[in-house]
Design a protein around this motif. Structure first.
Motif, PDB file in Angstrom:
ATOM      1  N   LEU B 136       0.824  -1.208   0.000  1.00 26.80           N
ATOM      2  CA  LEU B 136       0.000   0.000   0.000  1.00 26.80           C
ATOM      3  C   LEU B 136       0.861   1.264   0.000  1.00 26.80           C
ATOM      4  O   LEU B 136       0.722   2.120  -0.868  1.00 26.80           O
ATOM      5  N   ALA B 137       1.784   1.379   0.976  1.00 24.50           N
ATOM      6  CA  ALA B 137       2.559   2.610   1.096  1.00 24.50           C
ATOM      7  C   ALA B 137       3.446   2.833  -0.130  1.00 24.50           C
ATOM      8  O   ALA B 137       3.420   3.908  -0.729  1.00 24.50           O
ATOM      9  N   ILE B 138       4.219   1.831  -0.531  1.00 31.41           N
ATOM     10  CA  ILE B 138       5.160   2.030  -1.638  1.00 31.41           C
ATOM     11  C   ILE B 138       4.466   1.822  -2.985  1.00 31.41           C
ATOM     12  O   ILE B 138       4.484   2.698  -3.852  1.00 31.41           O
ATOM     13  N   SER B 139       3.793   0.653  -3.145  1.00 32.03           N
ATOM     14  CA  SER B 139       3.152   0.384  -4.436  1.00 32.03           C
ATOM     15  C   SER B 139       2.009   1.361  -4.707  1.00 32.03           C
ATOM     16  O   SER B 139       1.717   1.690  -5.846  1.00 32.03           O
ATOM     17  N   GLY B 140       1.337   1.833  -3.646  1.00 29.09           N
ATOM     18  CA  GLY B 140       0.273   2.821  -3.821  1.00 29.09           C
ATOM     19  C   GLY B 140       0.837   4.179  -4.191  1.00 29.09           C
ATOM     20  O   GLY B 140       0.317   4.864  -5.074  1.00 29.09           O
ATOM     21  N   SER B 141       1.922   4.579  -3.523  1.00 36.13           N
ATOM     22  CA  SER B 141       2.526   5.887  -3.804  1.00 36.13           C
ATOM     23  C   SER B 141       3.009   5.997  -5.243  1.00 36.13           C
ATOM     24  O   SER B 141       2.821   7.029  -5.880  1.00 36.13           O
ATOM     25  N   VAL B 142       3.628   4.942  -5.755  1.00 38.19           N
ATOM     26  CA  VAL B 142       4.166   5.043  -7.123  1.00 38.19           C
ATOM     27  C   VAL B 142       3.045   5.223  -8.152  1.00 38.19           C
ATOM     28  O   VAL B 142       3.262   5.781  -9.219  1.00 38.19           O
ATOM     29  N   GLN B 143       1.828   4.756  -7.793  1.00 35.53           N
ATOM     30  CA  GLN B 143       0.687   4.952  -8.706  1.00 35.53           C
ATOM     31  C   GLN B 143      -0.017   6.270  -8.419  1.00 35.53           C
ATOM     32  O   GLN B 143      -1.033   6.568  -9.024  1.00 35.53           O
ATOM     33  N   LEU B 144       0.465   7.000  -7.400  1.00 35.21           N
ATOM     34  CA  LEU B 144      -0.201   8.213  -6.913  1.00 35.21           C
ATOM     35  C   LEU B 144      -1.607   7.898  -6.415  1.00 35.21           C
ATOM     36  O   LEU B 144      -2.535   8.692  -6.593  1.00 35.21           O
ATOM     37  N   ALA B 145      -1.779   6.733  -5.778  1.00 30.85           N
ATOM     38  CA  ALA B 145      -3.085   6.369  -5.227  1.00 30.85           C
ATOM     39  C   ALA B 145      -3.293   7.091  -3.900  1.00 30.85           C
ATOM     40  O   ALA B 145      -2.429   7.039  -3.029  1.00 30.85           O
ATOM     41  N   PRO B 146      -4.419   7.804  -3.735  1.00 25.33           N
ATOM     42  CA  PRO B 146      -4.667   8.535  -2.478  1.00 25.33           C
ATOM     43  C   PRO B 146      -4.559   7.629  -1.251  1.00 25.33           C
ATOM     44  O   PRO B 146      -4.145   8.075  -0.177  1.00 25.33           O
ATOM     45  N   ALA B 147      -4.914   6.344  -1.409  1.00 24.30           N
ATOM     46  CA  ALA B 147      -4.870   5.403  -0.284  1.00 24.30           C
ATOM     47  C   ALA B 147      -3.515   5.435   0.418  1.00 24.30           C
ATOM     48  O   ALA B 147      -3.439   5.414   1.649  1.00 24.30           O
ATOM     49  N   ALA B 148      -2.428   5.497  -0.369  1.00 29.27           N
ATOM     50  CA  ALA B 148      -1.088   5.454   0.202  1.00 29.27           C
ATOM     51  C   ALA B 148      -0.809   6.684   1.046  1.00 29.27           C
ATOM     52  O   ALA B 148      -0.166   6.603   2.092  1.00 29.27           O
ATOM     53  N   PHE B 149      -1.337   7.827   0.603  1.00 26.84           N
ATOM     54  CA  PHE B 149      -1.043   9.075   1.314  1.00 26.84           C
ATOM     55  C   PHE B 149      -1.945   9.243   2.533  1.00 26.84           C
ATOM     56  O   PHE B 149      -1.774  10.173   3.316  1.00 26.84           O
ATOM     57  N   LEU B 150      -2.932   8.365   2.694  1.00 26.32           N
ATOM     58  CA  LEU B 150      -3.698   8.297   3.947  1.00 26.32           C
ATOM     59  C   LEU B 150      -3.034   7.308   4.896  1.00 26.32           C
ATOM     60  O   LEU B 150      -2.987   7.497   6.104  1.00 26.32           O
ATOM     61  N   PHE B 151      -2.506   6.224   4.314  1.00 28.97           N
ATOM     62  CA  PHE B 151      -1.923   5.140   5.110  1.00 28.97           C
ATOM     63  C   PHE B 151      -0.620   5.567   5.790  1.00 28.97           C
ATOM     64  O   PHE B 151      -0.423   5.291   6.976  1.00 28.97           O
ATOM     65  N   ILE B 152       0.270   6.253   5.046  1.00 30.28           N
ATOM     66  CA  ILE B 152       1.603   6.571   5.589  1.00 30.28           C
ATOM     67  C   ILE B 152       1.509   7.485   6.825  1.00 30.28           C
ATOM     68  O   ILE B 152       2.083   7.157   7.862  1.00 30.28           O
ATOM     69  N   PRO B 153       0.759   8.618   6.776  1.00 31.14           N
ATOM     70  CA  PRO B 153       0.630   9.401   8.012  1.00 31.14           C
ATOM     71  C   PRO B 153      -0.026   8.602   9.131  1.00 31.14           C
ATOM     72  O   PRO B 153       0.390   8.720  10.289  1.00 31.14           O
ATOM     73  N   GLY B 154      -0.998   7.761   8.794  1.00 34.96           N
ATOM     74  CA  GLY B 154      -1.644   6.920   9.810  1.00 34.96           C
ATOM     75  C   GLY B 154      -0.627   6.052  10.523  1.00 34.96           C
ATOM     76  O   GLY B 154      -0.620   5.925  11.749  1.00 34.96           O
ATOM     77  N   MET B 155       0.297   5.471   9.730  1.00 29.54           N
ATOM     78  CA  MET B 155       1.339   4.599  10.272  1.00 29.54           C
ATOM     79  C   MET B 155       2.152   5.318  11.354  1.00 29.54           C
ATOM     80  O   MET B 155       2.457   4.744  12.396  1.00 29.54           O
ATOM     81  N   PHE B 156       2.478   6.586  11.097  1.00 25.18           N
ATOM     82  CA  PHE B 156       3.268   7.334  12.077  1.00 25.18           C
ATOM     83  C   PHE B 156       2.413   7.778  13.262  1.00 25.18           C
ATOM     84  O   PHE B 156       2.884   7.781  14.404  1.00 25.18           O
TER      85      PHE B 156
END
Lengths: 95, 171
Positions: B136-156
């Motif tokens: 999600l974080a890496i594979s989502g970010s490379v596609q510019l999927a909004p999911a990744a940019f919600l997941f990464i801050p959540g992780m921290f």
């Protein structure tokens, strides 16, 4: 899946695992210390992968060599709340 | 200069760039992107589906299967092992990391219990979020999927307080 795809996939996984170990991300302290901001290896590894992957994928997409049909699904509450819980598990386990 | 294949660690930027190339090649050659939490769920389903035959998740979302990610996971295991072996640092060692011992003491069982509980939380959360750090974080970010940019801050947001709790004054 064809035998060729399986061999290719195991090879791609091999490189993935190799880089994880070389970045030290198989070690407990590397994972936990990103949340203490004393060792940012996890972030450096992730963001470097994102930059290279993003440039490669969007360049190839621009050339028409691949399409992005299987985009990760977005559902705001799930992605965000799942992310929070994921961080809890990650800091506790150190994996 | 030492042979880079035998070095224990590389710059995380170089290692990360390697994963970036893996992501590009995965999409180009197999129309897939790297992920790992899904593989664990498909493998767990081989045990869980017979135990809970009516369970929706193990019937329809993550049925027992040897998926693309399962093969990738096999490669990850072998690759990380080869890397450590060539560097001469591979060993079977049940003992916790020195930093863990400084906080929790030397007992091995504590480390294993904590790893298990943390692992359960982590995999359950990956099920809710739809992926993990890689899928999600890496594979989502490379596609510019909004999911990744919600997941990464959540992780921290989740990880920082837990690290503070565990490390207390040493944080």
């Amino acid at each position: 899946m064809t035998v060729g795809t399986v061999i290719l996939t195991v090879f791609l996984g091999f490189v993935f695992g190799w880089t994880l170990d070389k970045a030290g991300l198989t070690k407990y302290h590397k994972i936990v210390n990103v949340f203490r901001f004393t060792d940012l290896s996890v972030l450096k590894y992730m963001l470097s992968a994102v930059v290279v992957g993003m440039i490669g994928i969007w360049a190839l997409k621009g050339l028409g060599l691949l399409d992005l049909t299987g985009t990760v699904n977005t559902y705001i509450a799930g992605n965000f709340l799942g992310g929070i819980l994921f961080g809890v598990g990650m800091a506790a386990a150190g994996f | 200069m030492k042979n880079p294949l035998k070095q224990e660690e590389w710059s995380p930027y170089v290692a990360g760039a390697g994963l970036g190339l893996v992501a590009v090649l995965s999409l180009l050659l197999a129309n897939q992107l790297p992920g790992s939490s899904g593989a664990f769920q498909n493998l767990a389903a081989f045990v869980a589906k017979p135990l809970f035959p009516d369970n929706f998740f193990f019937n329809y979302l993550m049925p027992p299967a040897i998926t693309w990610q399962v093969w990738l996971l096999l490669g990850v295991f072998l690759g990380a092992m080869a890397s450590a072996m060539l560097a001469g640092v591979w060993k079977l060692d049940p003992n916790p990391d020195p930093q863990w011992k400084a906080v929790f003491g030397p007992q091995v069982w504590k480390r294993w219990v904590m790893a298990f509980i943390g692992g359960v939380i982590l995999e359950f959360a990956a099920g809710i979020a739809g992926g993990c750090t890689s899928g999600l974080a890496i594979s989502g970010s490379v596609q510019l999927a909004p999911a990744a940019f919600l997941f990464i801050p959540g992780m921290f947001i989740g990880g920082i307080p837990v690290a503070m709790l565990i490390y207390g004054k040493r944080y």
